[in-house]
Design a protein around this motif. Sequence first.
Motif, PDB file in Angstrom:
ATOM      1  N   ASN A 180     -36.380 -82.256  -5.374  1.00 35.74           N
ATOM      2  CA  ASN A 180     -35.304 -81.545  -6.081  1.00 35.74           C
ATOM      3  C   ASN A 180     -34.687 -82.481  -7.124  1.00 35.74           C
ATOM      4  OD1 ASN A 180     -33.489 -79.488  -6.668  1.00 35.74           O
ATOM      5  ND2 ASN A 180     -32.116 -79.935  -4.957  1.00 35.74           N
ATOM      6  N   SER A 181     -33.889 -81.926  -8.006  1.00 39.30           N
ATOM      7  CA  SER A 181     -33.079 -82.767  -8.886  1.00 39.30           C
ATOM      8  C   SER A 181     -31.629 -82.377  -8.657  1.00 39.30           C
ATOM      9  CB  SER A 181     -33.430 -82.543 -10.356  1.00 39.30           C
ATOM     10  OG  SER A 181     -32.487 -83.256 -11.153  1.00 39.30           O
ATOM     11  N   LEU A 182     -30.773 -83.376  -8.457  1.00 42.24           N
ATOM     12  CA  LEU A 182     -29.359 -83.080  -8.181  1.00 42.24           C
ATOM     13  C   LEU A 182     -28.494 -83.181  -9.424  1.00 42.24           C
ATOM     14  CD1 LEU A 182     -28.663 -84.845  -4.748  1.00 42.24           C
ATOM     15  CD2 LEU A 182     -28.837 -82.403  -5.208  1.00 42.24           C
ATOM     16  N   GLY A 183     -29.138 -83.381 -10.585  1.00 41.52           N
ATOM     17  CA  GLY A 183     -28.353 -83.448 -11.815  1.00 41.52           C
ATOM     18  C   GLY A 183     -27.614 -84.765 -11.952  1.00 41.52           C
ATOM     19  N   PRO A 237     -25.354 -70.506  -5.030  1.00 37.34           N
ATOM     20  CA  PRO A 237     -25.996 -70.843  -6.308  1.00 37.34           C
ATOM     21  C   PRO A 237     -26.856 -72.097  -6.175  1.00 37.34           C
ATOM     22  CG  PRO A 237     -23.595 -71.140  -6.423  1.00 37.34           C
ATOM     23  CD  PRO A 237     -23.892 -70.554  -5.094  1.00 37.34           C
ATOM     24  N   LEU A 238     -27.933 -72.164  -6.971  1.00 35.02           N
ATOM     25  CA  LEU A 238     -28.845 -73.309  -6.865  1.00 35.02           C
ATOM     26  C   LEU A 238     -28.735 -74.207  -8.095  1.00 35.02           C
ATOM     27  CD1 LEU A 238     -31.951 -71.479  -5.330  1.00 35.02           C
ATOM     28  CD2 LEU A 238     -30.318 -72.970  -4.157  1.00 35.02           C
ATOM     29  N   ILE A 239     -28.955 -75.483  -7.861  1.00 35.40           N
ATOM     30  CA  ILE A 239     -28.752 -76.498  -8.913  1.00 35.40           C
ATOM     31  C   ILE A 239     -29.630 -76.272 -10.144  1.00 35.40           C
ATOM     32  CG2 ILE A 239     -30.361 -78.084  -7.706  1.00 35.40           C
ATOM     33  CD1 ILE A 239     -27.370 -79.384  -9.631  1.00 35.40           C
ATOM     34  N   ASP A 240     -30.852 -75.715  -9.942  1.00 35.10           N
ATOM     35  CA  ASP A 240     -31.768 -75.625 -11.100  1.00 35.10           C
ATOM     36  C   ASP A 240     -31.167 -74.822 -12.266  1.00 35.10           C
ATOM     37  OD1 ASP A 240     -31.952 -73.405  -9.554  1.00 35.10           O
ATOM     38  OD2 ASP A 240     -34.145 -73.303  -9.491  1.00 35.10           O
ATOM     39  N   GLN A 241     -30.236 -73.923 -11.946  1.00 35.60           N
ATOM     40  CA  GLN A 241     -29.592 -73.136 -13.016  1.00 35.60           C
ATOM     41  C   GLN A 241     -28.543 -73.952 -13.773  1.00 35.60           C
ATOM     42  OE1 GLN A 241     -30.659 -69.934 -13.507  1.00 35.60           O
ATOM     43  NE2 GLN A 241     -32.100 -70.494 -11.885  1.00 35.60           N
ATOM     44  N   TYR A 242     -28.175 -75.110 -13.248  1.00 34.37           N
ATOM     45  CA  TYR A 242     -27.054 -75.865 -13.814  1.00 34.37           C
ATOM     46  C   TYR A 242     -27.467 -77.179 -14.471  1.00 34.37           C
ATOM     47  CZ  TYR A 242     -23.970 -72.614 -11.452  1.00 34.37           C
ATOM     48  OH  TYR A 242     -23.316 -71.484 -11.061  1.00 34.37           O
ATOM     49  N   LEU A 243     -28.751 -77.577 -14.331  1.00 35.84           N
ATOM     50  CA  LEU A 243     -29.172 -78.881 -14.864  1.00 35.84           C
ATOM     51  C   LEU A 243     -29.013 -78.934 -16.386  1.00 35.84           C
ATOM     52  CD1 LEU A 243     -32.491 -79.663 -12.904  1.00 35.84           C
ATOM     53  CD2 LEU A 243     -30.177 -80.518 -12.440  1.00 35.84           C
ATOM     54  N   CYS A 244     -28.533 -80.084 -16.891  1.00 30.59           N
ATOM     55  CA  CYS A 244     -28.419 -80.245 -18.346  1.00 30.59           C
ATOM     56  C   CYS A 244     -29.817 -80.522 -18.914  1.00 30.59           C
ATOM     57  CB  CYS A 244     -27.448 -81.383 -18.693  1.00 30.59           C
ATOM     58  SG  CYS A 244     -27.968 -82.972 -18.060  1.00 30.59           S
ATOM     59  N   ASP A 245     -29.940 -80.519 -20.236  1.00 27.14           N
ATOM     60  CA  ASP A 245     -31.265 -80.685 -20.853  1.00 27.14           C
ATOM     61  C   ASP A 245     -31.903 -82.008 -20.468  1.00 27.14           C
ATOM     62  OD1 ASP A 245     -31.005 -78.246 -21.933  1.00 27.14           O
ATOM     63  OD2 ASP A 245     -30.461 -78.940 -23.949  1.00 27.14           O
ATOM     64  N   ASP A 246     -31.077 -83.056 -20.424  1.00 25.21           N
ATOM     65  CA  ASP A 246     -31.594 -84.383 -20.097  1.00 25.21           C
ATOM     66  C   ASP A 246     -32.179 -84.389 -18.664  1.00 25.21           C
ATOM     67  OD1 ASP A 246     -32.022 -87.098 -20.214  1.00 25.21           O
ATOM     68  OD2 ASP A 246     -30.019 -87.579 -19.402  1.00 25.21           O
ATOM     69  N   LEU A 271     -32.290 -79.057  -1.270  1.00 20.75           N
ATOM     70  CA  LEU A 271     -32.336 -80.439  -0.763  1.00 20.75           C
ATOM     71  C   LEU A 271     -31.221 -81.255  -1.416  1.00 20.75           C
ATOM     72  CD1 LEU A 271     -33.940 -82.618   0.892  1.00 20.75           C
ATOM     73  CD2 LEU A 271     -35.185 -83.101  -1.216  1.00 20.75           C
ATOM     74  N   VAL A 272     -30.227 -81.672  -0.607  1.00 23.56           N
ATOM     75  CA  VAL A 272     -29.099 -82.418  -1.189  1.00 23.56           C
ATOM     76  C   VAL A 272     -29.026 -83.867  -0.673  1.00 23.56           C
ATOM     77  CG1 VAL A 272     -27.641 -80.461  -1.773  1.00 23.56           C
ATOM     78  CG2 VAL A 272     -27.508 -81.419   0.527  1.00 23.56           C
ATOM     79  N   ARG A 273     -29.688 -84.156   0.490  1.00 27.61           N
ATOM     80  CA  ARG A 273     -29.672 -85.486   1.125  1.00 27.61           C
ATOM     81  C   ARG A 273     -28.271 -85.848   1.612  1.00 27.61           C
ATOM     82  NH1 ARG A 273     -33.121 -88.284   2.645  1.00 27.61           N
ATOM     83  NH2 ARG A 273     -32.672 -90.257   1.665  1.00 27.61           N
ATOM     84  N   GLY A 274     -28.230 -86.759   2.590  1.00 25.36           N
ATOM     85  CA  GLY A 274     -26.949 -87.011   3.262  1.00 25.36           C
ATOM     86  C   GLY A 274     -26.127 -88.153   2.698  1.00 25.36           C
ATOM     87  N   LEU A 275     -26.555 -88.740   1.586  1.00 26.46           N
ATOM     88  CA  LEU A 275     -25.826 -89.881   1.040  1.00 26.46           C
ATOM     89  C   LEU A 275     -25.379 -89.495  -0.368  1.00 26.46           C
ATOM     90  CD1 LEU A 275     -28.784 -92.108   2.120  1.00 26.46           C
ATOM     91  CD2 LEU A 275     -26.574 -92.188   3.264  1.00 26.46           C
ATOM     92  N   THR A 281     -33.466 -87.083  -9.503  1.00 25.82           N
ATOM     93  CA  THR A 281     -34.519 -86.869  -8.494  1.00 25.82           C
ATOM     94  C   THR A 281     -34.086 -87.191  -7.060  1.00 25.82           C
ATOM     95  OG1 THR A 281     -35.919 -87.843 -10.199  1.00 25.82           O
ATOM     96  CG2 THR A 281     -36.962 -87.357  -8.069  1.00 25.82           C
ATOM     97  N   VAL A 282     -34.336 -86.256  -6.133  1.00 24.97           N
ATOM     98  CA  VAL A 282     -34.230 -86.560  -4.690  1.00 24.97           C
ATOM     99  C   VAL A 282     -35.491 -86.026  -4.016  1.00 24.97           C
ATOM    100  CG1 VAL A 282     -31.736 -86.727  -4.293  1.00 24.97           C
ATOM    101  CG2 VAL A 282     -32.812 -84.474  -4.345  1.00 24.97           C
TER     102      VAL A 282
END
Length: 448
Positions: A180-183, A237-246, A271-275, A281-282
Amino acid sequence: MAIKRPEGTFDLFGQEMQEWELFKKCANETFGAAAYELIQTPTFEKTELFVRGIGDTTDVVNKEMYSALSGGNIEKLKSGEEISSKAQLTLRPEGTAGAVRAAVENGWIDQASQPVRIWYAGPMFRAERPQKGRQRQFHQIGIECLGSNDASLDAQAIVLMMQLFKEFGIDVDKCTLHLNSLGCEKCRPAYREAVKKFIHTNTDCMCETCMERAEKNPLRSFDCKNPECKSAMQNAPLIDQYLCDDCKAHFAKVKQFLDLANCKYEIDATLVRGLDYYTKTVFECTFNDGLGAQNAIGGGGRYDKLAAEIGGPDIPGLGFAVGFERCLLAKKASASKSFATKRKGLFIIPLDENAKSFAEKMFVLNSFNPEIKLDMDLRPEETGQTCVRSLKSQLKLANKSNAETALILGSDEMENKCFTVRNLETHEDSKVSFDDAKKALHTSIPQE
Ligand code: HAM
């Protein structure tokens, strides 16, 4: 009653100890080839490092840290005195914060040079409820790379993790790599707000902890074990809709590189991970055969703000860690390789004093022989007993020590310069001259 080890901890010995050594050897070869160097940092650090680095809204920091005070400070605490933050120490719950601290403190980071690439292996401590695959002291091997935001390094880290699993004997076909990407700090705030709003509009299905989380760290609700929260969060809501262009471009590159390397992955937008240090990228690898609830054998990601967060330069970083104990369970369930690298075990059995002194010399001569493991009866003498025990008693010991072959040495054998070689599995005997034993069994034979 004899004192027992603390709950959630294990003694490592025998085959498991060999497996830990083998795991480190595989890591050394795999990571060494990619220019990662081994480091060792203290097992405890200032508490503040983990609070700032991992984040004060995570379970690891809030509930799972073992913090320690020296004797003098415990006395101060009892008498109600303040303990300085410098004296507040914590057994490391993970290796990343300490590795980044070491890189900053020792000046390894030189922004004009190649990124710092380091790896580590050792015990970590988390006060979790013990269960299969979840311990209070466990062992991790991890890598960290500091000083570059190149997406090829994210993909390479994932490939290295999967390669380590393979080298160790884990069946990677039974693994799933979640990605996943957490932005970043630009796009994540809007996403956090959206999740917070979602939780607030679903108050009747969410547990009390998630309601608290909504204020401080709403993304944690994706990991809530409560079945009602779990099912409600499926519509969040899912993160993929919110990622910036970079972030989008970076994530697309990571995926391209993984495709190029033929490394399979599944996109998991929850996938958000616990830390809390992760940005962009995660990833997490689960083993899907028999590990139960604790089936994540490794995980990691990018943490572009961690070095700055702990007071260092504002440089990007990434890495991962794998859990030894879970990897060992996965290896056992894989059965793709023999369980341990087996050395040829020889057990020398002298039948009289003369043969015993010859056997002892042979034992010492072969101490550093990498080809074989030579052992003999080293039990202390019992009063009144001769120090050479019966053939039966020594054979019993040889079997117990898992040797494959016994070299029996009596007066006849000494005279004829040979051993009676007994295969301890088939019980067949044969005679082998000292000269042939040197060649065939790779042993060093003493001059009499
Ligand atoms: P983590 O996901 O918390 O990541 O831990 C990595 C691995 O350690 C897990 O996948 C699991 O195999 C093992 N592990 C964690 N907790 C336990 C436990 N209580 N008992 C047994 N095994 C456990 C980290 O620790 C990050 N520092 C990884 C990282 C490195 N991210 C960037 N760089």
